[in-house]
Design a protein around this motif. Structure first.
Motif, short mmCIF file in Angstrom:
data_model
loop_
_atom_site.label_atom_id
_atom_site.label_comp_id
_atom_site.label_asym_id
_atom_site.label_seq_id
_atom_site.Cartn_x
_atom_site.Cartn_y
_atom_site.Cartn_z
N SER A 17 29.65 31.73 32.53
CA SER A 17 29.46 33.09 32.01
C SER A 17 28.05 33.30 31.48
O SER A 17 27.25 32.37 31.37
N GLY A 27 28.45 37.69 40.63
CA GLY A 27 29.25 37.62 39.41
C GLY A 27 30.04 36.33 39.28
O GLY A 27 30.06 35.48 40.17
N ARG A 28 30.73 36.22 38.15
CA ARG A 28 31.56 35.04 37.86
C ARG A 28 32.77 34.99 38.77
O ARG A 28 33.31 36.00 39.19
N ASN A 29 33.20 33.76 39.07
CA ASN A 29 34.46 33.51 39.78
C ASN A 29 34.56 34.24 41.11
O ASN A 29 35.66 34.59 41.56
N THR A 30 33.42 34.49 41.73
CA THR A 30 33.43 35.02 43.08
C THR A 30 33.65 33.87 44.06
O THR A 30 33.01 32.83 43.96
N ASP A 49 30.13 41.59 42.44
CA ASP A 49 30.57 41.50 41.05
C ASP A 49 31.64 40.43 40.86
O ASP A 49 32.07 39.76 41.82
N ASP A 50 32.12 40.30 39.62
CA ASP A 50 33.07 39.25 39.25
C ASP A 50 34.35 39.32 40.08
O ASP A 50 34.87 40.39 40.39
N ARG A 86 34.01 44.81 41.24
CA ARG A 86 34.93 43.74 40.83
C ARG A 86 36.21 43.68 41.66
O ARG A 86 36.77 44.68 42.05
#
Length: 247
Positions: free
Chosen positions: A52, A78-81, A98-99, A123
């Motif tokens: 993060s 983004g995170r956790n893609t 995006d995430d 997202r």
């Protein structure tokens, strides 16, 4: 009509995992690449994918481009893609993903998955090439929680605006044999999904396979589009019908 080969359906791949789980995992994530490529993929995605804050942003910006076929400048990831088969994926400059998104190039073939300059994927979107390529034109924006699945090809022009919770669904199953479960019958697609330049798709719309939406057309919220839409037409309803033409 395009028949979909059984080996392109995820259930078949998962069945193979019972005999060769590691090889199946490699095939699903990076394809028929070397084990070294898989190791690099695992290291980068495990260390930096869920990280993060600004540090995660910077580390993904630095290391993730090493996985893709090609990447322009200014990537935001983004995170956790989840990125699958990144060797089949090309990103232009200033692309934002995006995430929590999935971008999967597994079945894209030689044409691959291409996100041109300035594409924004918001997202929790899924961009999945199951059995055909995907190309999103420059400055196209995909709203949150939308799904694009390619069985015979998906092509968006430039400056296409897609709202949230939209579905571009490709493919269906034969239903003729009542003695066989639908999921075990032949799968097929009616053809590519195409959206012309400057078109706009409202919240919750569904575009079925084989449909071409002309440049400048507007798809109303919640519409189900089963037939081609002329340029500059405004359509709405289930199934979608022309409401009027843009002047």
């Amino acid at each position: 009509m395009k028949e979909i080969q059984k080996d392109q359906i995820i259930r078949q791949k998962l069945a193979e995992a019972q005999t060769s789980p590691l090889k199946t995992y490699r095939d699903l994530t990076v394809g028929e690449s070397s084990w070294g490529h898989l190791a690099k993929y695992e290291l980068i995605t495990t260390l930096f994918g869920p990280l993060s804050g600004g540090l995660g942003f910077l580390l993904r910006k630095k290391f993730y481009p090493k996985l893709f076929k090609s990447v322009g400048s200014g990537l935001i990831l983004g995170r956790n893609t989840v990125i699958r088969h990144p060797g089949n994926i090309e990103l232009g400059s200033n692309v934002t993903i995006d995430d929590g998104c999935l971008v999967d190039g597994r079945g894209a073939g030689a044409a691959g998955v291409v996100l041109e300059d300035g594409v924004i994927i918001n997202r929790n979107c899924m961009i999945q090439a199951k059995a055909g390529p995907i190309r999103l034109g420059a400055r196209t924006t995909i709203g949150s929680n939308s799904m694009i699945v390619s069985m015979a090809g998906v092509e968006f022009g430039e400056a296409v605006l897609v709202a949230g919770n939209c579905y571009f669904t490709a493919g269906a199953y034969r239903v003729d044999d009542l003695s066989v479960p639908v999921m075990d019958q032949a799968a097929y697609s009616k053809g590519p999904i195409r959206l012309g330049d400057r078109s706009w798709v409202g919240t919750g719309a569904i575009i079925l396979d084989g449909v071409t939406v002309g440049p400048g057309a507007i798809i109303g919220a919640g519409a189900v589009v089963t037939k081609d839409v002329p340029a500059n037409a405004i359509v709405a309803g289930v199934p979608a019908k022309i409401i009027r033409m843009r002047e």
